[in-house]
Write an enzyme that holds these catalytic residues in place. Structure first.
Site, short mmCIF file in Angstrom:
data_model
loop_
_atom_site.label_atom_id
_atom_site.label_comp_id
_atom_site.label_asym_id
_atom_site.label_seq_id
_atom_site.Cartn_x
_atom_site.Cartn_y
_atom_site.Cartn_z
N PHE A 152 0.86 -1.18 0.00
CA PHE A 152 0.00 0.00 0.00
C PHE A 152 0.89 1.23 0.00
O PHE A 152 1.79 1.34 0.83
CB PHE A 152 -0.91 0.03 1.23
N LYS A 195 2.67 10.01 8.21
CA LYS A 195 1.99 9.55 9.42
C LYS A 195 2.65 10.08 10.70
O LYS A 195 2.43 11.22 11.06
CB LYS A 195 1.88 8.02 9.44
N ASP A 248 9.17 2.77 1.46
CA ASP A 248 7.98 3.44 1.96
C ASP A 248 7.93 3.16 3.46
O ASP A 248 7.51 2.07 3.88
CB ASP A 248 6.74 2.92 1.24
C1 PLP Z 1 -0.78 5.50 5.06
C2 PLP Z 1 0.21 5.02 4.08
C3 PLP Z 1 0.40 5.68 2.86
C4 PLP Z 1 -0.46 6.84 2.40
O1 PLP Z 1 -0.39 7.94 3.26
P1 PLP Z 1 -1.54 9.08 3.15
O2 PLP Z 1 -1.09 10.11 4.15
O3 PLP Z 1 -2.84 8.43 3.51
O4 PLP Z 1 -1.53 9.59 1.76
C5 PLP Z 1 1.39 5.20 2.02
N1 PLP Z 1 2.17 4.16 2.35
C6 PLP Z 1 2.02 3.52 3.53
C7 PLP Z 1 2.94 2.38 3.86
C8 PLP Z 1 1.03 3.91 4.42
O5 PLP Z 1 0.88 3.24 5.57
#
Ligand code: PLP
Length: 390
Positions: free
Chosen positions: A129, A243, A214
């Site tokens: 994700f 986050k 990521d």
């Molecule tokens: C939450 C998340 C995203 C996206 O972040 P947003 O602030 O919702 O755009 C991307 N990668 C990972 C691993 C995430 O947990």
């Protein structure tokens, strides 16, 4: 009739009006223990005095000027991130998906600036994700994210998570970068073993491809290191962070080495709000707390306690839970009954947890949660498990 707020979420019937540390208070004054942290965001709990002070101070001085001018709070936070990581330079965003967009653009631009414009492909992994923009849903590739939104962005190659041989076979002269979450979050809390991360670094060094991590969910102290990849003793070329970095204020960042960022010159990328003074003032305060080695050591200690308690929970309720997995304070309980039922039952016990892929209940508490709160939260999960099983 459609609701005034576009109905893209299925929300629990709960409204919180106040937060204090690891506790959320709803309209009726009920107090919920927060094992979700707003999806790994409120890493220092709610209303942390240092973050409240940083925000108040900046709010009374200056909110916004745009990136047409120098922003001292942004420069300060960038310097802290550079000091504590592999990175030499930072681009600030307002969200994780935007941090990912910058990471992808940085990788493509790197090769184009080098005159190797055939190197455009990015290898990503199933079950990952990376956000909800068109580029990031294209990157993750899963049908539930992309359905109805085509045509998708081309140039992504999807391989099974952790499949070394498939990766080796896909590594050719068209690969710009390999993109991976060191610990998959939404996918159901799946850590990539250190040996895989090391192997990935070796393979990319051989091929020349860049590594993009990521760490939007697994970074900022969540695993007991400032960033999860530190456990493997390797570094990426580019990394997306969000986050936890804002502790609840919208903030993201794309970190890169000087080499990887060599294509990102003036005019190549931008954001009106990114690196806004309010966000960076809060981000700086978060970094001061989370980058302290003593704080991180305590995260690891508490992670050990939580893990032990959750193992006990699984042993106590073998009909409800299958296993616990994860890293640090990023843990997942794989369920034998529907995870949504377990989470609803936990809410009845005034405990907040978060669903994840693979029928997992995600446990993502504040990094400064107390031992007592850990014990209390697991006791509530145990009562919830009894209720679901009954
Ligand atoms: C939450 C998340 C995203 C996206 O972040 P947003 O602030 O919702 O755009 C991307 N990668 C990972 C691993 C995430 O947990």
């Amino acid at each position: 009739m459609i609701s005034a707020v576009m109905p893209t979420y299925s929300r629990a019937d709960l409204t919180f009006v106040k937060g204090e540390g690891s506790w959320l208070v709803n309209e009726d004054g009920r107090r919920f223990l927060d094992f979700g942290g707003g999806i790994a965001v409120t890493c220092l709990g709610h209303a942390h005095p240092k973050l409240v002070e940083a925000l108040h101070q900046q709010a009374g001085e200056l909110w916004h000027t745009s990136n047409l001018f120098h922003i001292p709070a942004q420069e300060e936070l960038a310097a802290k991130l550079v000091e504590h990581t592999f990175a030499d330079t930072v681009f600030f965003t307002n969200s994780g998906a935007e941090a990912m967009e910058c990471a992808l653009k940085t990788a493509r631009k790197y090769w184009s600036a080098k005159g190797q414009s055939e190197r455009v492909n990015i290898i990503a992994f199933t079950n990952s994700f990376h956000g909800r923009t068109l580029a990031t849903v294209s990157a993750a590739g899963a049908e539930k994210l992309t359905d109805g939104f085509g045509p998708l962005l081309p140039g992504f190659i999807h391989l099974p998570f952790g499949d070394h041989e498939a990766l080796e076979a896909a590594m050719d002269e068209t690969i710009a970068a390999v993109l991976v979450e060191p610990v998959q979050g939404e996918g159901g809390i799946l850590p990539l073993p250190d040996a895989c991360l090391k192997g990935l670094r070796d393979m990319c060094d051989e091929n020349g491809a860049l590594i993009i991590f990521d760490e939007i969910q697994c970074g900022m102290g969540r695993t007991g290191k400032l960033f999860a990849h530190e456990w493997a003793g390797i570094t990426p070329d580019i990394m997306a962070v969000a986050k936890g970095i804002g502790g609840g204020f919208p903030l993201g960042a794309c970190l890169a080495t000087e080499e990887a960022a060599s294509g990102m010159v003036a005019g190549s990328h931008g954001s009106t709000y990114g690196g806004n003074p309010l966000a960076c003032a809060v981000g700086s305060a978060v970094m001061d707390v989370v980058s302290d080695p003593e704080f991180l050591a305590d995260v690891s200690r508490k992670a050990g306690l939580l893990r032990q308690r959750l193992e006990g929970l699984v042993a106590e309720h073998p009909d409800v839970f299958e296993l616990v997995r994860g890293s640090g304070l990023m843990l997942g309980l794989k369920c034998k009954l529907p995870n949504a039922d377990v989470i609803a039952a936990a809410r009845d016990q005034e405990l907040i947890a978060i669903p994840g892929g693979d029928n997992v209940v995600r446990v993502l508490p504040a990094l400064n949660i107390s031992d007592e709160e850990i014990n209390e939260g697991v006791a509530r999960l145990s009562r919830a498990a009894n209720a679901v099983a009954a």
